[in-house]
Design a protein around this motif. Structure first.
Motif, short mmCIF file in Angstrom:
data_model
loop_
_atom_site.label_atom_id
_atom_site.label_comp_id
_atom_site.label_asym_id
_atom_site.label_seq_id
_atom_site.Cartn_x
_atom_site.Cartn_y
_atom_site.Cartn_z
N ARG A 68 0.83 -1.21 0.00
CA ARG A 68 0.00 0.00 0.00
C ARG A 68 0.87 1.26 0.00
N ALA A 112 -7.34 9.76 -3.08
CA ALA A 112 -7.88 8.63 -2.31
C ALA A 112 -9.24 9.00 -1.73
N ARG A 113 -10.10 8.01 -1.67
CA ARG A 113 -11.44 8.22 -1.11
C ARG A 113 -11.35 8.53 0.38
N ASP A 116 -12.41 5.80 2.88
CA ASP A 116 -11.51 4.65 2.93
C ASP A 116 -10.24 4.99 3.72
N VAL A 117 -9.76 6.22 3.59
CA VAL A 117 -8.58 6.65 4.36
C VAL A 117 -8.92 6.69 5.84
N LEU A 120 -8.93 3.32 7.51
CA LEU A 120 -7.59 2.77 7.77
C LEU A 120 -6.82 3.53 8.86
N PRO A 145 -5.68 3.54 0.83
CA PRO A 145 -6.38 2.33 0.38
C PRO A 145 -5.77 1.77 -0.91
N GLN A 146 -6.08 0.52 -1.19
CA GLN A 146 -5.50 -0.15 -2.36
C GLN A 146 -5.87 0.55 -3.66
N ASP A 147 -7.05 1.18 -3.70
CA ASP A 147 -7.49 1.81 -4.95
C ASP A 147 -7.09 3.28 -5.05
N HIS A 167 -5.16 2.96 -11.41
CA HIS A 167 -4.61 3.44 -10.14
C HIS A 167 -3.36 4.30 -10.34
#
Length: 463
Positions: A68, A112-113, A116-117, A120, A145-147, A167
């Motif tokens: 990541r 990044a969304r 989602d951040v 985490l 995040p992964q995306d 990405h």
């Protein structure tokens, strides 16, 4: 995708799809505004699901063991020699140059969304469309995040002008073809108009478009007489200037491409690009939405400058800077004690006065220099200073506010302690040890030892 023609089409699609959305939202859909009394941007940015965190950086992001991307704090990147425990982002737009620095030439942008951040890393410490910042774990940084999407330069010769991947998105910053140069400069001219944001471009364009007077050219050429003579004797002055200003031209084009590619990548990720506007409904309602979720928020770009985090950062780095000035005197004992005496007697800055009383005591006793109590004092002062901002909550100590911030400050204190000890040991083992001991005794003789002891105890008091 990737040619200048593709880029022109993409830019036109963006213009049509979001016409005025990022500048004066609401006017492109009059029916939405009439039905709700709110602009589209206001409605859109009031929903956290639509928030995209944008982080511009001069350094290529790192990846952790899980692959990541993560963003380290400045403290992490400097092994805690510099205190900056925060990571800063904007919401749905690229940060513009401001009092905190020039961001025009920053090559990497991470998207990044927001939700989602947060999943985490936990909530940010403060939300603003201009500056949403986190205090991440000082071992892991702000984990993405992964995306997450990375926008970065790509300068392969004969490579694509730009590429928008799942990405990763890339853009050129050099090696432009003549066709790319001409057509992109035309797009910049059309996009910027006569606005302030196009000032750099218009300076460049004006130098090429007319015969410039001598004074203007001397300034442009850096008062270099040899270069000015070459310019004067050149028949095709426009081509000469094109070559001379090629680096400036590429910088202008690269910024335009970076910002455009960020918008295209954001669209591909399912987000809209929305410029902030102080006093606007959407920028205000971002702050309102954050507060509804229990997060400190502001609707301007002054949030960090008036925060606990800023007080901690500026206070700690000011003390560290004063110590580095002390170390810079090397083995010159006279300069060392001249500096100490000036700070010791300076009542204008109590923080530095207290610091140098600690320094003298450590010189006398051989005890380690511990700045953590001073950091704790900065924290309590900041809590009182910004009581209203934090809804009157009284934190008992740094850890009560943020364990990540507390770890950062403790590690900083350890680095300071070790650096100071090494400096003092080098002097005591150096050729001027006897002079150092003599000067220290002379210096201590000027002060009542009980006053010095009380001053040291006060400086080391945690509460």
């Amino acid at each position: 995708m990737g040619s200048v023609a593709d880029f022109e089409r993409a830019m036109e699609i963006l213009r049509q799809r979001g016409k005025n959305f990022e500048v004066v939202p609401g006017y492109q859909d009059y029916n939405v505004y009439i039905a709700t009394g709110r602009s589209e941007a206001d409605i859109y940015m009031s929903d956290m699901n639509n928030w995209c965190l944008v982080h511009a950086t001069r350094y290529i992001p790192s990846r952790n063991l899980d692959g990541r991307l993560f963003i380290p704090t400045t403290s992490m990147a400097t092994n805690f020699d510099d205190v900056r425990p925060t990571v800063h982002t904007t919401l749905n737009h690229v940060v513009s140059s401001n009092g905190g620095g020039n961001w025009d030439g920053v090559p990497y942008v991470i998207l990044a969304r927001y939700n989602d951040v947060v999943a985490l890393n936990g909530n940010p410490k403060e939300v603003s469309q201009y500056d949403t910042f986190f205090i991440p774990d000082p071992d892991n940084g702000l984990v993405l995040p992964q995306d997450a999407c990375l926008v970065r330069p790509s300068n392969e010769k004969n490579g694509e002008l730009y590429v928008i991947g799942e990405h990763e998105a890339t853009y050129k910053t050099s090696n432009f073809t003549d066709d790319e140069i001409e057509r992109i400069l035309n797009m910049i001219r059309e996009s910027y108009g006569a606005t302030e944001s196009g000032d750099l471009y218009y300076k460049y364009d004006s130098y090429l478009g007319k015969e410039n007077d001598e004074e203007t050219m001397r300034i442009l050429l850096g008062k270099d007489e040899k270069l000015f003579k070459i310019y004067k004797n050149t028949v095709n002055k426009k081509d000469f200037l094109k070559g001379l200003l090629a680096e400036d031209r590429d910088a202008i084009m690269a910024k335009f491409l970076r910002d455009a590619v960020v918008k295209l990548a954001m669209e591909k990720q399912g987000f809209r690009y929305v410029n902030p506007s102080e006093g606007s409904a959407w920028t205000d309602n971002i702050a309102r939405t954050a507060r509804e979720h229990g997060i400190v928020a502001s609707s301007n770009n002054k949030g960090h400058s008036a925060s606990i985090e800023m007080e901690m950062e500026s206070g700690a780095n000011w003390l560290i800077a004063n110590l580095k000035n002390l170390y810079a005197q090397g083995q010159d004992i006279d300069k060392i004690f001249s500096l100490i005496e000036s700070k010791f007697n300076d009542d204008g800055d109590k923080r530095v006065n207290r610091l140098f009383k600690q320094v003298v005591w450590c010189m006398k006793t051989g005890k380690p220099l511990d700045l953590y109590p001073s950091y704790q004092r900065f924290f309590m002062t900041a809590v009182d200073m910004y009581e209203d901002k934090y809804d009157g909550r009284k934190y008992a100590n740094i850890s009560d506010y943020s364990s990540a911030l507390d770890i950062t400050m403790r590690r900083s204190a350890i680095v300071v302690k070790n650096t100071f000890s090494q400096w003092l040991n080098d002097i005591k083992r150096g050729p001027n040890r006897e002079k150092f001991d003599s000067k220290l005794a002379e210096f201590l003789g000027k002060f009542d030892q009980h006053d010095l002891i009380n001053a040291f105890k006060s400086a080391n008091s945690r509460f």
